[in-house]
Design an enzyme around this catalytic site. Structure first.
Site, mmCIF file in Angstrom:
data_model
loop_
_atom_site.group_PDB
_atom_site.id
_atom_site.type_symbol
_atom_site.label_atom_id
_atom_site.label_comp_id
_atom_site.label_asym_id
_atom_site.label_seq_id
_atom_site.Cartn_x
_atom_site.Cartn_y
_atom_site.Cartn_z
ATOM 1 N N THR A 160 7.222 24.800 15.588
ATOM 2 C CA THR A 160 8.020 25.870 16.198
ATOM 3 C C THR A 160 8.695 26.710 15.117
ATOM 4 O OG1 THR A 160 8.427 24.521 18.160
ATOM 5 C CG2 THR A 160 9.995 26.315 17.733
ATOM 6 N N GLN A 214 -2.410 23.029 17.373
ATOM 7 C CA GLN A 214 -3.335 22.144 18.095
ATOM 8 C C GLN A 214 -4.671 21.988 17.365
ATOM 9 O OE1 GLN A 214 -2.763 20.195 20.660
ATOM 10 N NE2 GLN A 214 -0.761 20.981 21.232
ATOM 11 N N SER A 247 1.657 21.535 12.429
ATOM 12 C CA SER A 247 2.718 20.569 12.729
ATOM 13 C C SER A 247 2.210 19.151 12.488
ATOM 14 C CB SER A 247 3.138 20.739 14.192
ATOM 15 O OG SER A 247 4.116 19.799 14.521
ATOM 16 N N CYS A 268 5.839 20.912 26.869
ATOM 17 C CA CYS A 268 7.018 21.776 26.809
ATOM 18 C C CYS A 268 7.440 22.215 28.194
ATOM 19 C CB CYS A 268 6.722 23.010 25.977
ATOM 20 S SG CYS A 268 6.226 22.568 24.329
#
Ligand code: PLP
Length: 391
Positions: A73, A180, A200, A328
């Site tokens: 993020t 992803q 991430s 989320c």
């Protein structure tokens, strides 16, 4: 916990044993501030450098192009706000897609409130951004295009190399959210003409709370976090050395095993899909059948789309962890998925998807267990009717 079947790897992944082994010394005795001059600090600095090399290698980037952040993020925020702040708001037009992750969409909302104009590209019914839609959106003030490499809800893989080239021909920068995709699909930032890329750690069997932004050499961006000047001044704050060591090791494992893991997950995913298509009437795959992340299945069951939450709870009661839409949106459970709405689904069907996402530690036995449990779970939720469902 051991007996549970975890099919929610797009939400987060378990830590690889080799990753926790690499981190352990840094949690149990080793420490040091990478900015310190003494030996303890130098050892920590070397550990961070190794992690930077490992993450860079996964992207075919140079270590100096990797900026560590506290999450995917934050990497998305840094890319969008960091570029936007190098322009006056009225001279900055940003293009993204309607199916971007909230880390991008909410940042676009923030920038809009500051006078930036944003265009949200529509997608086709499979969730793909068409190159012509991007061409049509470009303006003289378009400075940045951000399109995710693969979608977190439906798993659709975007034609990012084509989109990046169109963007460059126009003289703008191209950012991709590869949170992803990284570790599952090969990435070569130069060959794919990518300027900025978010990644991430916890999506590739590394620790949570660590991410990175690749920033191609020569691109100037403004930092979000100001302070002691770590990360070339782009992300101040004393580094999370243990987390970075884990991220680096996870990235290395992902790179070394990418081809074989990709093939294994494609075949395990196909086995589940064909198994469900033959055992659960009216199963349909959402998104593109082929241009999809390995082992990523977003499914609908015609006739029980209104029952997604009950289906998840039934699976959970049988020891299977899955998800409806993205993690989320767990707080918005029961709301239609904005991704599916953008793909043209009506609000009822957009509420009813089941997301099964496989990962490194899923086995054939997990697929078997799901194929045993899911048909009964769906059956128990279908409204009883004497008429066949044809719609
Ligand atoms: N982008 C995408 C496509 C994601 O799927 C996620 C997490 O689900 C993020 C960004 C946010 O990453 P993080 O959880 O590291 O903040």
């Amino acid at each position: 916990m051991v007996d549970r079947v975890y099919l929610d790897n797009a939400a987060t992944t378990p830590l690889s044993p080799a990753v926790s082994e690499a981190m352990r010394p840094w949690l149990e005795g080793m420490f040091g501030n990478p900015s310190s001059m003494h030996t303890t600090g130098r050892v920590a600095r070397q550990a961070v450098s190794l992690a930077r090399e490992q993450v860079a290698s996964l992207l075919a980037a140079e270590p100096a192009e990797v900026v560590f952040t506290g999450s995917g993020t934050e990497a998305d925020n840094l890319a969008l706000v960091g570029v936007a702040e190098t322009f006056a708001p009225g001279e900055f037009h940003l293009v993204t897609s309607a199916i971007a992750h909230p880390a991008v969409l909410s940042t676009c909302d923030y920038l809009t409130r500051r006078g930036v104009e944003v265009t949200y590209l529509t997608v086709n019914p499979e969730g793909i951004v068409e190159p012509d839609a991007l061409r049509a959106s470009l303006r003289a003030t378009t400075r940045l295009v951000s399109v995710m490499a693969a979608n977190n809800v439906v798993g659709t893989v975007q034609p990012i190399t084509d989109l990046a080239r169109i963007t460059h021909d126009h003289g703008a920068l191209f950012h991709t959210d590869a949170v992803q995709a990284a570790g599952k699909l090969p990435i070569d930032v130069r060959a794919q003409s990518i300027d900025l890329l978010s990644i991430s750690s916890h999506k590739l069997n590394g620790p949570q709370g660590i991410g990175a932004l690749y920033v191609r050499k020569g691109i100037e961006i403004e930092p979000l976090v100001h302070g002691g000047g770590q990360e070339r001044g782009l992300r101040s704050g004393t580094e999370n050395v243990a987390g970075l060591v884990g991220f680096g090791r996870a990235a290395e494992i992902a790179r070394l095993t990418l081809a074989e893991e990709n093939a294994r997950l494609v075949s395990l995913g196909e086995r589940i899909l064909t198994g469900l298509e033959s055992s659960v009437p009216n199963t349909y795959l959402i998104g593109d059948r082929y241009r999809r992340l390995p082992g990523h299945l977003c499914l609908g069951f015609r006739g029980c789309e209104g029952e997604a939450i009950r289906l998840l709870l039934a699976l959970d009661a049988s020891g299977i962890a899955a998800s409806a839409g993205s993690a989320c949106s767990a707080a918005n459970a029961g709301e239609p998925s904005s991704v599916l709405v953008a793909m043209g689904f009506d609000p009822i069907r957009a509420r009813g998807s089941l997301r099964l996402t496989l990962g490194r530690f899923n086995t054939d036995a997990d697929a078997e267990r799901l194929l045993e449990v899911l048909p009964h779970a769906v059956d128990s939720l279908r409204p009883t009717t004497s008429h066949p469902i044809t719609a």
